[in-house]
Scaffold this active site. Structure first.
Site: not given
Ligand code: GLN
Length: 487
Positions: A78, A153, A177
């Site tokens: 990532k 994400s 994420s």
């Molecule tokens: N969807 C969550 C957010 O927008 C989690 C994102 C993540 O785990 N990086 O913050």
């Protein structure tokens, strides 16, 4: 013969050790697949030169009899992890051409285990999002249905693994994420206990929540990668846990006879789509057939995890992102007046909408006069959420439920509605706030034949138990073996 890209990490590592295939051939194969399916938007940066050089070095190690567990296995990272041989952008224009002078610890640990880097993967900007639509560069498309989001994400990571562009990938999980995109793309992913994986070199979003973890097709592969990623790093990550490195593959086959699976009633309320519910119910039934016992439990503050997370995460983000000022890192506005104007224009041009929204929310909840009402309250409820889990773990060994309330939605469907995105995090946020390990295991297909993931949550440092439960499930099912058409 099975194609190279259909092999699991475990199978590929065995073939490489047996010299049935070389690391260079393997890397070439996956690079070619990556470019053939570039339209999926999984990768942000690839470099044939870097990857092939790493693969050639792996072949030399193989020739010398080196027994590193992932020797020659290509994986992709990532773009939240900094890497010295590829750009590191966090999906943001702010870091568009940024090059790190060092590798993140997770990346370095995987490299010492023998992994070869295929490239850097698309993600929501600074890991803020649930659909990969917040990437400053391009969207990523779900290989099961390219009209749908892959989740986020870590969207690029899930796409790459599901479409067989990489045998495995790294992801990061702050509020879901790793688990949510794994669920939406029909692959397996695990977020370890907070502090088990070093955060050194992970571009920070919300430091008290951020964790690195693997995304792969099987629990066995996740165990292999997680064993390499985790380990104490007290000199570089002050929140690193003092737990020895662990071989997470060791207990994979243990019997789950008598395993007590807690089923939180709050995870099965009105918000859960019926198609997801029936896949989860079927998975729980199968666990019973495998010898597990289901116990109804309660996590009464499940819904509160949304406001709590969306106060704490933006608060930490607003502080972490203050370093991007046009002076120290990355982007600087081309035209500006005085210094203050340079800061303002740089940040106005460099950050996307969602990131700006969070910086504003975070700054607000931390400001004098509101700190007690929002941030401090949120911290208190965060503790109660963690306590609720400890109550629950008196009655059960692992907790199971859905990862997300629905299957992957259509691209654009929720892109103008931040609250709809936030609400969909309801089942992943509690474990994040408590710092507990959680994983997603493919358990069926729902509406529009889209994959559904079962979430397993364990107590602190119980990753091995989660992986064991997931592996036994995968021995009895084939959801993790199915692949989207055309890949
Ligand atoms: N969807 C969550 C957010 O927008 C989690 C994102 C993540 O785990 N990086 O913050």
């Amino acid at each position: 013969m099975t194609q190279l890209h259909d092999l699991t990490v475990a199978q590929l590592a065995a073939r490489l050790r047996a010299k049935d295939v070389s690391a260079v051939e393997t890397a070439r194969h996956f690079l070619a697949r990556g470019s053939k399916h570039a339209a999926l938007g999984a990768y942000l940066h690839v470099s044939e030169e870097v990857t092939l050089a790493q693969a050639a070095a792996a072949d030399q190690r193989l020739a010398s009899g080196d027994a590193a567990p992932l020797l020659g296995v290509p994986i992709a990272h990532k773009d939240i992890f900094v890497t010295k041989d590829f750009p590191s952008t966090a999906g943001s224009k702010m870091l568009e051409n940024y090059r790190s002078p060092f590798d993140a610890t997770a990346v370095a640990n995987l490299a010492s285990a023998g992994a070869v880097t295929l490239g850097k993967l698309n993600c929501d900007e600074f890991a803020m999002g649930s659909s990969n639509e917040n990437s400053a560069f391009k969207p990523a498309f779900n290989p099961w249905d390219s009209a749908r989001i892959p989740g986020g994400s870590s969207g690029g990571s899930a796409v790459a693994v599901a479409a067989r562009l990489a045998p495995a990938a790294t992801g990061t999980d702050t509020g879901g994420s790793i688990r949510q995109p794994a669920s939406f793309c029909g692959i397996t992913g695990i977020k370890p206990t907070y502090g088990r994986a070093s955060r050194y070199g992970m571009i920070a979003f919300a430091s008290s929540l951020d964790q690195a973890g693997p995304m792969a097709r099987t629990a066995e592969d996740c165990a292999l990668l997680l064993s390499a990623i985790c380990g104490p790093d007290p000199d570089r990550d002050s929140t690193s846990l003092d737990l020895p490195a662990e071989d997470f593959t060791r207990g994979l086959n243990d019997s789950i006879d008598g395993l007590r699976i807690g089923v939180p009633k709050e995870f099965f309320g009105e918000g859960l789509a019926p198609d997801v519910r029936s896949a989860i119910d079927a998975a729980l039934k199968l666990y019973q057939q495998l010898g597990a016992k289901l116990v109804e439990i309660s996590l009464p503050r499940t819904e509160l995890s949304i406001p709590v997370y969306y106060i704490i995460a933006p608060a930490e983000a607003s502080s972490n992102l203050s370093r991007f000022d046009g002076v120290k890192f990355g982007y600087r506005a081309k035209q500006y007046g005085d210094l203050m104007d340079m800061y303002k224009k740089t940040r106005a041009e460099g950050f996307g909408d969602e990131v700006k929204r969070r910086i504003m929310i975070g700054t607000y909840v931390l400001s004098h006069g509101y700190y007690d009402a929002y941030y401090l309250q949120a911290q208190k409820i965060r503790r109660l959420i963690a306590d609720d889990f400890q109550q629950a773990f008196k009655q059960c060994d692992v907790i199971a439920g859905p990862v997300a309330p629905t299957v992957a939605w259509k691209i654009g469907e929720r892109s103008d509605d931040p609250v709809a995105n936030y609400l969909a995090d309801v089942f992943t946020l509690p474990a994040s706030l408590a710092g507990l390990p959680g994983m997603s295991v493919p358990c069926g297909f729902g509406a529009a034949q889209m994959p559904v993931g079962l979430q397993l949550i364990g107590n602190y440092a119980a990753e091995a138990k989660l992986l064991n439960a997931a592996h036994r499930f995968q021995l009895a099912t084939d959801f993790h073996l199915r692949k989207p058409e055309g890949f």
